[in-house]
Design an enzyme around this catalytic site. Sequence first.
Site, short mmCIF file in Angstrom:
data_model
loop_
_atom_site.label_atom_id
_atom_site.label_comp_id
_atom_site.label_asym_id
_atom_site.label_seq_id
_atom_site.Cartn_x
_atom_site.Cartn_y
_atom_site.Cartn_z
N TYR A 166 1.03 -0.74 -0.38
CA TYR A 166 -0.25 -0.03 0.10
C TYR A 166 0.92 1.27 0.03
CZ TYR A 166 -4.95 -1.87 0.94
OH TYR A 166 -5.76 -2.67 0.60
N LYS A 208 3.34 -15.77 2.39
CA LYS A 208 3.57 -16.30 0.94
C LYS A 208 5.31 -16.64 1.11
CE LYS A 208 1.78 -17.83 -2.79
NZ LYS A 208 1.12 -19.12 -2.80
N ASP A 259 -3.22 -18.43 0.76
CA ASP A 259 -4.52 -19.38 -0.28
C ASP A 259 -4.82 -19.83 0.62
OD1 ASP A 259 -1.02 -20.59 0.26
OD2 ASP A 259 -1.41 -21.53 -2.36
N ASP A 318 -6.06 -7.29 3.90
CA ASP A 318 -7.50 -6.49 3.35
C ASP A 318 -8.52 -8.00 2.49
OD1 ASP A 318 -8.89 -4.54 2.63
OD2 ASP A 318 -7.66 -4.83 0.39
N ASP A 344 -12.81 -9.97 4.38
CA ASP A 344 -13.90 -9.50 3.57
C ASP A 344 -14.32 -10.71 3.59
OD1 ASP A 344 -13.41 -6.65 3.66
OD2 ASP A 344 -14.17 -7.00 1.01
#
Length: 364
Positions: A142, A192, A224, A248, A252
């Site tokens: 970001y 990751k 994942d 983020d 959700d």
Amino acid sequence: MGTFHIVVLPGDGVGEEVIAEAVRALRAVERRGGHTFEMTHALIGQRAIAQEGAAISDATMAASAASDGILFGAVGGGGVGSPEDPKQPEHGLYRLRRELELFANVRPIKTWPSLAGASALRREVLRGVDLVVIRELTGGIYYGRPSEIREAPGGASAIDTLTYTEAEIERVVRYAFELARSRRKLLTSVDKANVLATSRLWRRVAGRVAVDYPDVTLSHLFVDACSMELIRKPSQFDVIVTENMFGDILTDEASMLAGSLGMLPSASLGTKRRRYGQLGLYEPIHGTATALQGQNVANPIASILSAALLLRYSLGLKREAGAVERAVRRALAAGYRTPDIAGAKEQACSTSEMGEAVARFLAE
Ligand code: IPM
Ligand code: MG
């Protein structure tokens, strides 16, 4: 007995409607006695751009920095642009997070037994879900530079930069360990590391910090796999800590465990101490939901619960925070349902009816 200064930034979309109900809850807490909340309303997002020339003015930044806590609705205009650009509504949030150093975004996710029917997932899968995602909020892709589109005769290219320092990782991981210690003592660090160098550093730092928390069980999971496990068996998680963009996306996804995005509050906390807590920004995670704007149908519970988190973390008013959460539970138990959580046979109520019900239970 205390007087607290709260900056209220309703912002765009349904922000105004849902934050009004959070303010109503805070006023009801005030009437219970003992505390005074001085609330300063200011612009952020699209209206700030139109009236003040930028998504957040320097004056609003200064008032926010000087406050005891910030209650925030939503920003966004559906466009795509760099959040560095002061004419983008998202810039307001982007700037608050970075300049106030709100590095730990706390997103608690719990299933409400009375709402199990509202989720897209089966009741058995949802049993016992009570997890908190700690998302790193001021670093990573970001904020990494360069981040730009490069026009060229042979075709454009684009670059974003993912960077983390040890210090940035350590402070958020430590925060997560502390939280896990106060809960079921399970911490899952999500990365990751099979692909990204930042993730390999993340894993190394998490392992090092773990030495200070022998009572907490640390495990590592690839992002994942985590996204799959969150749906397969969400009750296995206690505290999850992860970097900015993974957090983020995962939050959700995880929000669907609670049945509706409209139920989930969040706190963004940093390094700045306040008299009885720490400076924080509190927001519903649902965003602008512009399709619902102006209709008095959006669910205000995420905002009301965000106000409860403000009471707890920034003002140190734990009893009052608990009272707000109990009032929400009672409103749900009494059958109040905004359309997003109303079952096929249930009568839906409006945003303000839900807010009034919560305030009424707070007054009892
Ligand atoms: C969130 C939002 C923001 C983010 C947007 C509005 C920039 O999705 O708070 O999760 O990506 O951080
Ligand atoms: Mg998001």
